[in-house]
Structure formats: C-alpha cells, structure tokens
Design an enzyme around this catalytic site. Structure first.
Site, PDB file in Angstrom:
ATOM      1  N   ALA A 113       4.704  -0.803  -7.472  1.00 26.48           N
ATOM      2  CA  ALA A 113       5.426  -1.422  -8.453  1.00 26.48           C
ATOM      3  C   ALA A 113       5.607  -0.049  -9.287  1.00 26.48           C
ATOM      4  CB  ALA A 113       3.596  -1.830  -9.275  1.00 26.48           C
ATOM      5  N   GLY A 134       2.736  -2.975  -4.223  1.00 19.75           N
ATOM      6  CA  GLY A 134       4.328  -4.142  -4.410  1.00 19.75           C
ATOM      7  C   GLY A 134       5.436  -4.278  -3.507  1.00 19.75           C
ATOM      8  N   GLU A 165       3.982  -5.546  -0.771  1.00 21.63           N
ATOM      9  CA  GLU A 165       3.346  -7.598  -1.064  1.00 21.63           C
ATOM     10  C   GLU A 165       4.620  -7.981  -1.116  1.00 21.63           C
ATOM     11  OE1 GLU A 165       0.898  -5.068  -4.815  1.00 21.63           O
ATOM     12  OE2 GLU A 165      -0.483  -6.535  -4.059  1.00 21.63           O
ATOM     13  N   GLU A 196      -3.180   1.825  -3.288  1.00 23.93           N
ATOM     14  CA  GLU A 196      -3.715   1.302  -4.858  1.00 23.93           C
ATOM     15  C   GLU A 196      -4.898   1.794  -4.698  1.00 23.93           C
ATOM     16  OE1 GLU A 196      -2.078  -0.947  -3.453  1.00 23.93           O
ATOM     17  OE2 GLU A 196      -0.980  -1.952  -4.486  1.00 23.93           O
TER      18      GLU A 196
HETATM   19  N1  DAK Z   1       7.045   4.261  -9.318  1.00 24.97           N
HETATM   20  C1  DAK Z   1       7.661   4.804  -9.984  1.00 24.97           C
HETATM   21  N2  DAK Z   1       7.756   5.878  -9.879  1.00 24.97           N
HETATM   22  C2  DAK Z   1       8.221   6.113  -8.633  1.00 24.97           C
HETATM   23  C3  DAK Z   1       7.725   5.397  -7.336  1.00 24.97           C
HETATM   24  C4  DAK Z   1       6.490   4.340  -8.143  1.00 24.97           C
HETATM   25  N3  DAK Z   1       6.343   3.547  -7.770  1.00 24.97           N
HETATM   26  N4  DAK Z   1       7.045   6.048  -6.202  1.00 24.97           N
HETATM   27  C5  DAK Z   1       8.218   7.026  -6.277  1.00 24.97           C
HETATM   28  N5  DAK Z   1       8.948   7.425  -7.429  1.00 24.97           N
HETATM   29  C6  DAK Z   1      10.014   7.832  -7.995  1.00 24.97           C
HETATM   30  C7  DAK Z   1       9.328   9.880  -8.020  1.00 24.97           C
HETATM   31  O1  DAK Z   1       8.013   9.480  -9.363  1.00 24.97           O
HETATM   32  C8  DAK Z   1      10.488  10.814  -7.957  1.00 24.97           C
HETATM   33  O2  DAK Z   1      11.078  10.303  -9.452  1.00 24.97           O
HETATM   34  P1  DAK Z   1      11.258  11.811 -10.036  1.00 24.97           P
HETATM   35  O3  DAK Z   1      10.218  12.853  -9.928  1.00 24.97           O
HETATM   36  O4  DAK Z   1      12.826  12.602  -8.952  1.00 24.97           O
HETATM   37  O5  DAK Z   1      12.040  11.429 -11.539  1.00 24.97           O
HETATM   38  C9  DAK Z   1      11.146   9.822  -7.349  1.00 24.97           C
HETATM   39  O6  DAK Z   1      10.518   8.088  -7.240  1.00 24.97           O
HETATM   40  C10 DAK Z   1      10.897   9.717  -6.254  1.00 24.97           C
HETATM   41  O7  DAK Z   1       9.888   9.774  -5.312  1.00 24.97           O
HETATM   42  P2  DAK Z   1       8.957  11.364  -4.988  1.00 24.97           P
HETATM   43  O8  DAK Z   1       9.344  12.926  -4.727  1.00 24.97           O
HETATM   44  O9  DAK Z   1       7.926  11.298  -4.555  1.00 24.97           O
HETATM   45  O10 DAK Z   1       9.153  11.509  -2.997  1.00 24.97           O
HETATM   46  P3  DAK Z   1       8.646  11.689  -2.171  1.00 24.97           P
HETATM   47  O11 DAK Z   1       9.770  11.694  -0.539  1.00 24.97           O
HETATM   48  O12 DAK Z   1       8.061  13.337  -1.899  1.00 24.97           O
HETATM   49  O13 DAK Z   1       7.446  10.639  -2.176  1.00 24.97           O
HETATM   50  C11 DAK Z   1       6.657   8.609  -1.563  1.00 24.97           C
HETATM   51  C12 DAK Z   1       7.931   9.598  -1.526  1.00 24.97           C
HETATM   52  C13 DAK Z   1       7.162   6.709  -1.622  1.00 24.97           C
HETATM   53  C14 DAK Z   1       5.145   9.130  -0.183  1.00 24.97           C
HETATM   54  C15 DAK Z   1       6.303   8.760  -2.900  1.00 24.97           C
HETATM   55  O14 DAK Z   1       7.252   8.349  -4.631  1.00 24.97           O
HETATM   56  C16 DAK Z   1       4.869   8.168  -3.113  1.00 24.97           C
HETATM   57  O15 DAK Z   1       3.650   8.303  -3.015  1.00 24.97           O
HETATM   58  N6  DAK Z   1       5.029   6.728  -4.097  1.00 24.97           N
HETATM   59  C17 DAK Z   1       4.052   6.073  -4.964  1.00 24.97           C
HETATM   60  C18 DAK Z   1       4.388   5.558  -3.896  1.00 24.97           C
HETATM   61  C19 DAK Z   1       2.939   4.343  -4.223  1.00 24.97           C
HETATM   62  O16 DAK Z   1       1.638   4.689  -4.319  1.00 24.97           O
HETATM   63  N7  DAK Z   1       2.925   2.899  -4.431  1.00 24.97           N
HETATM   64  C20 DAK Z   1       1.943   2.134  -4.851  1.00 24.97           C
HETATM   65  C21 DAK Z   1       2.231   2.315  -6.423  1.00 24.97           C
HETATM   66  S1  DAK Z   1       0.727   0.808  -7.156  1.00 24.97           S
HETATM   67  C22 DAK Z   1      -1.150  -4.700 -10.298  1.00 24.97           C
HETATM   68  C23 DAK Z   1      -0.006  -5.139 -10.399  1.00 24.97           C
HETATM   69  C24 DAK Z   1       0.967  -4.757  -9.630  1.00 24.97           C
HETATM   70  C25 DAK Z   1      -0.260  -3.606  -8.603  1.00 24.97           C
HETATM   71  C26 DAK Z   1      -1.563  -3.014  -8.865  1.00 24.97           C
HETATM   72  C27 DAK Z   1      -1.232  -3.679  -9.783  1.00 24.97           C
HETATM   73  N8  DAK Z   1      -1.910  -5.035 -11.609  1.00 24.97           N
HETATM   74  C28 DAK Z   1      -1.288  -4.924 -13.182  1.00 24.97           C
HETATM   75  C29 DAK Z   1      -3.157  -5.480 -11.534  1.00 24.97           C
HETATM   76  C30 DAK Z   1       1.356  -2.659  -7.469  1.00 24.97           C
HETATM   77  C31 DAK Z   1       0.435  -1.011  -7.349  1.00 24.97           C
HETATM   78  C32 DAK Z   1       1.547  -1.091  -6.791  1.00 24.97           C
HETATM   79  O17 DAK Z   1       2.138  -1.317  -6.363  1.00 24.97           O
END
Ligand code: DAK
Length: 265
Positions: free
Chosen positions: A73, A118, A121, A141
């Site tokens: 997400a 997400g 998911e 998360e």
């Molecule tokens: N959201 C927004 N931007 C994201 C992103 C994300 N999930 N993942 C990556 N980006 C963006 C980065 O900020 C970066 O943007 P700029 O800095 O270039 O502007 C760009 O994509 C490239 O990412 P990185 O520079 O970080 O690339 P790396 O190769 O160094 O790292 C990575 C890749 C996938 C390991 C890293 O980007 C990362 O850890 N991303 C976050 C992964 C993550 O934590 N995903 C889970 C998100 S939580 C709910 C509803 C839904 C959910 C939960 C609750 N409710 C409303 C209760 C679901 C939650 C999730 O999905």
C-alpha cells in the site's frame, strides 16, 4: 505482443491481449507500483469492464517495470490517513481483493519483483501465482507499526499454514521466489524475461477450455474451502449436475466420442 483492445487509466493499464485474455498492469513504477486510493478505484473499474465482457476467460495481473509487482500500500498516502480514513482504505482494498477472488474467471498473478504488504495480499487474492526469479514476498507491516489491512493475516495463514504465517507476519521478513514456491505460495518460478510469455501461454491454454466448467470449478474451490467436507462434496455433486445443463458439456462429450477437438462456445 499484439493487443485486441486497451483501456488507459492514470495508474493502471488494461489490455485485452488475445481473445478472452486480459492483462492488467499496475503502472506506478516510480513508487514500485504502490497502491493508493486511485489505483484501487481504477482496478475496480477494470474489473467492471471485464465482468461485462462475456468472452473474458482469464485475467493476468503484473506490475510495470522490472523491479516490483507491488511494493505495498502507498505509505505516503497512508501516512496522512486518520483512523476512520484508514479503515475506509482497508475496506476499499478488502472489497476489491474479494471481488478478484470471486471473479468468474481465473486470475493469475505474474509477480515480477517485490510483492510486499498490499502487494503480497493482492497476489494472494489471485487464484495462483507465477513468479520471476527476483520476486520477493512478505508482510512487513510490523516495521510500520500497523497490521496487514488487505486480508494478509488471513490468506497467508490459509496458504502457508499458521506457524509459517506467524513467523512471516511477526518478523516482517521477505521470502525469495524459491522459498515461496517451497511453501506453496507460488506455483512456478521463471527468469524475469520469460515470466510474461509463460503467463500468456498458460492463459491461452485456459482460454481454450470450457468457460462454463472453469467458472463452476472456481466456485467449487473458492466456496468449498470454507465448508466441512460433507457439505463441500454436496456442493460438488450439485455443480457437477449443473454442468450437465451446459452446451459445453454436450460439445465436450460429443467431441470425445467423435475423436475430435472440442469447440466450446
Ligand atoms: N509506498 C510508497 N512509496 C514506495 C513504496 C510504498 N509501499 N515502496 C517503495 N516506494 C517508493 C520509494 O519511496 C522510492 O521513492 P523515491 O524516493 O524514489 O521518491 C521508490 O519507491 C523506490 O524505492 P526505494 O528507493 O526504496 O527502492 P529500493 O530498491 O532501495 O528498496 C524496497 C525497495 C521495496 C525494499 C523498499 O522500497 C521498501 O521497503 N518499500 C516499502 C515496502 C513496504 O513496507 N511495503 C509494505 C507497505 S505496508 C491497511 C491497509 C493496507 C495495509 C495495511 C493496513 N489499513 C488501512 C489498516 C497494507 C500495508 C502495506 O502494504
């Protein structure tokens, strides 16, 4: 790849790549295809288009670029949400993913890179997953101080079992494509440059089978998994009987007896 038709949105692309075969691409590569509210809304619209096309047979879903399927997400979007807005966002995603899961046609995720939060998911809401060698799966998360919100705690548990799901959910660690395949989350792993071709070949094979039989089979698997065995088998007898009312059954059996390939409607 030639395209029969395509619809352009701001955050996704929807193409009909062959008769009956749709390809939906999440198209926000700059943020690794993270899901925000608009993307969920456009995916909902795409599903409405597919549902009204009676010739639709298979839906493939992939991410744009070579790095990510969906990296979760959109964290930037979520960082501004109040608890009430967060609940609405989760409900929006839950509803969309459930719609995908209960779509009349098979939905296959082509996971071409990160499938986190997400994104994992979304992939788990598809009927099955083909992955590229660089794919990474996880529910990170806990690192953000939140729980999964699009059904991850429930679908992961059903797919890999309670103990492994708990390990993945409480550590937030990622799994490689090979580990995900060993654990039953992924059906096949391919080199990245071959993933789409394998997906299209599989989709063509499915599109040549009986659409009505596939529709009933998906209902059996989806609805049966939450029933006890006696009731699930009763449902199977009912839908088996129902399949005898279709033109495809007449054609399929006639083709076998006449020693020719079936021509399903
Ligand atoms: N959201 C927004 N931007 C994201 C992103 C994300 N999930 N993942 C990556 N980006 C963006 C980065 O900020 C970066 O943007 P700029 O800095 O270039 O502007 C760009 O994509 C490239 O990412 P990185 O520079 O970080 O690339 P790396 O190769 O160094 O790292 C990575 C890749 C996938 C390991 C890293 O980007 C990362 O850890 N991303 C976050 C992964 C993550 O934590 N995903 C889970 C998100 S939580 C709910 C509803 C839904 C959910 C939960 C609750 N409710 C409303 C209760 C679901 C939650 C999730 O999905």
């Amino acid at each position: 790849m030639s395209t029969v038709s395509s619809e352009t949105f701001s955050n996704i692309l929807l193409e009909q790549v062959r008769e009956g075969v749709y390809l939906l691409t999440i198209n926000r590569p700059k943020v690794l295809n993270a899901l925000n509210e608009e993307t969920l809304e456009e995916m909902n619209q795409a599903l409405s288009i597919i549902i009204t096309d009676k010739s639709a047979r298979v839906l493939l879903i992939k991410g744009a670029g070579e790095k990510a399927f969906v990296a979760g997400a959109d964290i930037e979007h979520m960082s501004h949400l109040s608890p009430i807005e967060g609940k609405a966002f989760a409900e929006h995603g839950m509803h969309l993913f459930r719609r995908l899961e209960t779509l009349d046609i098979p939905v296959v995720a082509l996971v071409n890179g990160y499938a986190l939060g997400g994104g994992c998911e979304l992939a788990m809401s598809c009927d099955f997953i083909l992955a590229s060698e660089n794919a990474k799966f996880g529910q990170p998360e806990v690192n953000l101080g939140i729980t999964p919100g699009f059904g991850g705690s429930q679908r992961l548990t059903r797919l890999v079992g309670r103990a492994m799901a708990m390990e993945l959910l409480v550590t937030g660690r990622s799994m490689s494509a090979d580990e995900a395949m060993r654990r039953g989350l992924v059906n096949h792993v391919y080199p990245l440059e071959e993933l789409l071709d394998h997906g299209l070949k599989l989709a063509s094979m499915i599109a040549g089978k009986s659409g009505s039989a596939i529709q009933l089979t998906k209902q059996l698997v989806q609805r049966g998994q939450d029933l006890d065995l006696d009731n699930a088998c009763i449902m199977e007898s009912d839908l088996f009987g129902l399949s005898f009312s279709t033109d495809d059954r007449t054609e399929g059996m006639a083709a076998f007896l006449e020693n020719r390939a079936p021509n399903f409607s």
